[in-house]
Motif scaffolding. Structure first.
Motif, PDB file in Angstrom:
ATOM      1  N   ARG A  18       0.838  -1.212   0.000  1.00 39.02           N
ATOM      2  CA  ARG A  18       0.000   0.000   0.000  1.00 39.02           C
ATOM      3  C   ARG A  18       0.863   1.248   0.000  1.00 39.02           C
ATOM      4  O   ARG A  18       0.558   2.236  -0.687  1.00 39.02           O
ATOM      5  CB  ARG A  18      -0.919  -0.022   1.239  1.00 39.02           C
ATOM      6  N   ALA A  19       1.950   1.215   0.757  1.00 41.38           N
ATOM      7  CA  ALA A  19       2.818   2.388   0.860  1.00 41.38           C
ATOM      8  C   ALA A  19       3.446   2.753  -0.478  1.00 41.38           C
ATOM      9  O   ALA A  19       3.722   3.937  -0.733  1.00 41.38           O
ATOM     10  CB  ALA A  19       3.900   2.135   1.900  1.00 41.38           C
ATOM     11  N   GLU A  20       3.683   1.768  -1.343  1.00 40.04           N
ATOM     12  CA  GLU A  20       4.257   2.096  -2.647  1.00 40.04           C
ATOM     13  C   GLU A  20       3.295   2.936  -3.470  1.00 40.04           C
ATOM     14  O   GLU A  20       3.714   3.850  -4.206  1.00 40.04           O
ATOM     15  CB  GLU A  20       4.630   0.814  -3.392  1.00 40.04           C
ATOM     16  N   TYR A  21       1.998   2.654  -3.360  1.00 39.69           N
ATOM     17  CA  TYR A  21       1.010   3.493  -4.028  1.00 39.69           C
ATOM     18  C   TYR A  21       1.032   4.917  -3.465  1.00 39.69           C
ATOM     19  O   TYR A  21       0.818   5.893  -4.194  1.00 39.69           O
ATOM     20  CB  TYR A  21      -0.388   2.894  -3.859  1.00 39.69           C
ATOM     21  N   VAL A  22       1.281   5.044  -2.169  1.00 43.50           N
ATOM     22  CA  VAL A  22       1.345   6.367  -1.542  1.00 43.50           C
ATOM     23  C   VAL A  22       2.567   7.124  -2.051  1.00 43.50           C
ATOM     24  O   VAL A  22       2.500   8.328  -2.343  1.00 43.50           O
ATOM     25  CB  VAL A  22       1.362   6.238  -0.008  1.00 43.50           C
ATOM     26  N   VAL A  23       3.697   6.437  -2.160  1.00 41.64           N
ATOM     27  CA  VAL A  23       4.897   7.066  -2.722  1.00 41.64           C
ATOM     28  C   VAL A  23       4.611   7.592  -4.121  1.00 41.64           C
ATOM     29  O   VAL A  23       4.935   8.744  -4.463  1.00 41.64           O
ATOM     30  CB  VAL A  23       6.069   6.058  -2.754  1.00 41.64           C
ATOM     31  N   HIS A  24       3.999   6.761  -4.950  1.00 41.67           N
ATOM     32  CA  HIS A  24       3.643   7.179  -6.311  1.00 41.67           C
ATOM     33  C   HIS A  24       2.706   8.380  -6.292  1.00 41.67           C
ATOM     34  O   HIS A  24       2.891   9.331  -7.074  1.00 41.67           O
ATOM     35  CB  HIS A  24       2.984   6.018  -7.052  1.00 41.67           C
ATOM     36  N   ALA A  25       1.719   8.363  -5.414  1.00 42.44           N
ATOM     37  CA  ALA A  25       0.760   9.467  -5.355  1.00 42.44           C
ATOM     38  C   ALA A  25       1.442  10.773  -4.967  1.00 42.44           C
ATOM     39  O   ALA A  25       1.179  11.828  -5.559  1.00 42.44           O
ATOM     40  CB  ALA A  25      -0.355   9.134  -4.367  1.00 42.44           C
ATOM     41  N   ILE A  26       2.307  10.714  -3.967  1.00 38.96           N
ATOM     42  CA  ILE A  26       3.010  11.926  -3.522  1.00 38.96           C
ATOM     43  C   ILE A  26       3.876  12.482  -4.644  1.00 38.96           C
ATOM     44  O   ILE A  26       3.856  13.696  -4.934  1.00 38.96           O
ATOM     45  CB  ILE A  26       3.850  11.620  -2.271  1.00 38.96           C
ATOM     46  N   ARG A  27       4.637  11.631  -5.276  1.00 43.56           N
ATOM     47  CA  ARG A  27       5.517  12.090  -6.359  1.00 43.56           C
ATOM     48  C   ARG A  27       4.699  12.666  -7.519  1.00 43.56           C
ATOM     49  O   ARG A  27       5.048  13.721  -8.076  1.00 43.56           O
ATOM     50  CB  ARG A  27       6.379  10.925  -6.857  1.00 43.56           C
ATOM     51  N   THR A  28       3.628  11.983  -7.890  1.00 46.89           N
ATOM     52  CA  THR A  28       2.815  12.424  -9.025  1.00 46.89           C
ATOM     53  C   THR A  28       2.127  13.745  -8.726  1.00 46.89           C
ATOM     54  O   THR A  28       2.133  14.673  -9.561  1.00 46.89           O
ATOM     55  CB  THR A  28       1.776  11.352  -9.377  1.00 46.89           C
ATOM     56  N   MET A  29       1.504  13.863  -7.558  1.00 41.97           N
ATOM     57  CA  MET A  29       0.806  15.097  -7.206  1.00 41.97           C
ATOM     58  C   MET A  29       1.764  16.267  -7.072  1.00 41.97           C
ATOM     59  O   MET A  29       1.443  17.394  -7.470  1.00 41.97           O
ATOM     60  CB  MET A  29       0.009  14.888  -5.922  1.00 41.97           C
ATOM     61  N   ASN A  30       2.930  16.031  -6.532  1.00 44.00           N
ATOM     62  CA  ASN A  30       3.937  17.085  -6.428  1.00 44.00           C
ATOM     63  C   ASN A  30       4.379  17.564  -7.809  1.00 44.00           C
ATOM     64  O   ASN A  30       4.516  18.773  -8.056  1.00 44.00           O
ATOM     65  CB  ASN A  30       5.121  16.557  -5.623  1.00 44.00           C
ATOM     66  N   ARG A  31       4.549  16.621  -8.733  1.00 41.63           N
ATOM     67  CA  ARG A  31       4.958  16.988 -10.087  1.00 41.63           C
ATOM     68  C   ARG A  31       3.851  17.737 -10.815  1.00 41.63           C
ATOM     69  O   ARG A  31       4.096  18.760 -11.470  1.00 41.63           O
ATOM     70  CB  ARG A  31       5.341  15.726 -10.862  1.00 41.63           C
TER      71      ARG A  31
END
Length: 336
Positions: free
Chosen positions: A115-128
């Motif tokens: 689940r945390a890997e999806y959170v990492v992806h979400a944070i990076r994507t939203m920041n970009r």
């Protein structure tokens, strides 16, 4: 609802579990990570399909909010009838992250490390996409899982402004520990008090400078009492009881993350101001309200009943395993 009945009935038993010393379970040898973090093991197409966003995230005028659901719920069930509406009406851009896979994974019943890997992806994507730091609002497991991302993917720390936990399981849930004595879903094992997962999560430091942490919890919540929700550590932290502002508040675990107007007001205070929330800034008038602002009072009875039913269904019927998932290699590697 059965969730509330069962929780109240077993609260006394959970109190005995809480008397255990969390420090006694602290693990040694968890790594200090000083790099971008391990490669994400989740396939790229699943990560790409995991994020649902409202309007205004691209080139956002203010920090977008990432919504993370609790165990046994997905983001639509947890937030579609309340927080998503609240944020949209206030012009706050948001995205919600969900696991793409089985219905059990989609309801956060499987390995929280994945689940945390999806959170990492979400944070990076939203920041970009937004060009801004991301603020996170999470309920229960969703209020805790961002900390795993921050712990083991250090690049996310510079991309996050606020971590706002609504009854977060930062050290586990004592009542869940009682309920999970033999066969449990993977996420149930990991959220037991004293699990290997929490030993790794809380090794080193619990928080990071530059990020504001707001923990919002209720004395009427038998699943996540203050002992297992509150954070300590460097940086800016506020551990807020709903009863600090409204002594008569009776919000239980589900209500803290879905309906309670005081929890909403405290979370919005954190979003409005630099640093974590301060309950003293929340107007006393909120104590006289019954629902958070995004809820349609006409649909409320059906919405809250359906959410409770979904929670109970996935909590009760998820496939069981006989032990906690193994820690990922990066969480047990030699320090570097």
């Amino acid at each position: 609802m059965r969730l509330v009945t069962r929780a109240v009935a077993m609260a006394a038993c959970a109190a005995a579990v809480l008397s255990m010393s969390v420090a006694a379970h602290a693990a040694r040898g968890h790594p200090t990570v000083h790099h971008q973090g391990p490669p994400l093991s989740v396939p790229a197409d699943r990560l790409a399909a995991s994020l649902t966003c409202g309007p205004g995230v691209v080139h956002a005028r203010r920090a977008p909010v990432l919504l993370l659901a609790s165990t046994a719920l997905n983001s639509g069930e947890n937030y579609g009838w309340n927080w998503q509406r609240t944020l949209t009406r206030r012009g706050i851009p948001w995205c919600a992250s969900d696991v793409v896979g089985s219905e059990w994974a989609n309801h956060n019943m499987e390995d929280i490390q994945v689940r945390a890997e999806y959170v990492v992806h979400a944070i990076r994507t939203m920041n970009r996409l937004s060009g801004r730091k991301v603020s996170v609002i999470g309920h229960s497991q969703g209020g805790m899982v961002t900390r795993w991302a921050l712990r083991f993917w250090p690049d996310t720390r510079q991309r996050v402004d606020d971590v706002i936990g609504l009854a977060p399981t930062n050290r586990g849930t004592a009542l869940g520990t009682v309920l999970c004595m033999d066969h449990c879903a993977p996420a149930g094992w990991q959220q037991r008090v004293g699990s290997r997962f929490f030993a790794a999560l809380n090794s080193g430091r619990e928080t990071y400078p530059g990020i504001s942490y707001t923990v919002i919890r209720s004395d009427a919540d038998p699943l996540v009492p203050p002992e297992t929700a509150d954070l300590t550590g460097p940086g800016r932290i506020a551990n807020v009881r709903l009863q600090d502002r409204c002594p008569a508040n009776t919000a239980d675990h589900l209500a803290v993350g879905t309906t309670d107007p005081v929890a909403e007001a405290v979370a919005l205070d954190a979003l409005r101001h630099p640093g974590p929330a301060r309950w003293q800034r929340v107007h006393r008038a909120v104590c006289g309200r019954t629902l958070m602002s995004g809820i349609d009072p006409r649909a409320y009875p059906d919405d809250v009943a359906r959410t409770g039913q979904v929670f109970n269904h996935y909590f009760d019927s998820a496939p069981r395993v006989t032990g906690e998932p193994a820690l990922a290699w990066y969480a047990v590697a030699a320090p570097r």
